[in-house]
Design a protein around this motif. Sequence first.
Motif, mmCIF file in Angstrom:
data_model
loop_
_atom_site.group_PDB
_atom_site.id
_atom_site.type_symbol
_atom_site.label_atom_id
_atom_site.label_comp_id
_atom_site.label_asym_id
_atom_site.label_seq_id
_atom_site.Cartn_x
_atom_site.Cartn_y
_atom_site.Cartn_z
ATOM 1 N N GLU A 23 0.828 -1.207 0.000
ATOM 2 C CA GLU A 23 0.000 0.000 0.000
ATOM 3 C C GLU A 23 0.861 1.256 0.000
ATOM 4 N N GLN A 24 2.040 1.180 0.578
ATOM 5 C CA GLN A 24 2.925 2.339 0.579
ATOM 6 C C GLN A 24 3.536 2.565 -0.802
ATOM 7 N N GLU A 28 -3.003 5.577 -3.339
ATOM 8 C CA GLU A 28 -4.415 5.271 -3.571
ATOM 9 C C GLU A 28 -4.962 6.031 -4.774
ATOM 10 N N ARG A 29 -4.483 7.224 -5.022
ATOM 11 C CA ARG A 29 -5.049 8.061 -6.085
ATOM 12 C C ARG A 29 -4.621 7.618 -7.478
ATOM 13 N N LEU A 30 -3.470 6.995 -7.593
ATOM 14 C CA LEU A 30 -2.952 6.651 -8.913
ATOM 15 C C LEU A 30 -3.888 5.752 -9.707
ATOM 16 N N LEU A 35 -7.707 5.192 -14.199
ATOM 17 C CA LEU A 35 -8.927 4.547 -14.659
ATOM 18 C C LEU A 35 -10.099 5.506 -14.784
ATOM 19 N N SER A 36 -9.829 6.795 -14.645
ATOM 20 C CA SER A 36 -10.922 7.762 -14.677
ATOM 21 C C SER A 36 -11.451 7.937 -16.101
#
Length: 69
Positions: A23-24, A28-30, A35-36
């Motif tokens: 997780e580090q 989280e945003r990447l 995928l946006s």
Amino acid sequence: MEEFEPSPHFVHRVMVAVRAEAEQLVPERLPAVLLSAPLRWSLAAGGSVLTLVNLFRMIGSFFAPSFCG
């Protein structure tokens, strides 16, 4: 040498540490940004525009080679 079987507590502790490390490494945003929908639409639109520009250049070079420079 006999088989070694780690204790369940050890396996759980190691897996928690591995997940925390993973997780580090990846924010989280990447994945959310990659995928946006706006990014995918803008990449598709940009590819379409570049395709049309190159198509125009190829057709122009066929009919009027002096246009290509």
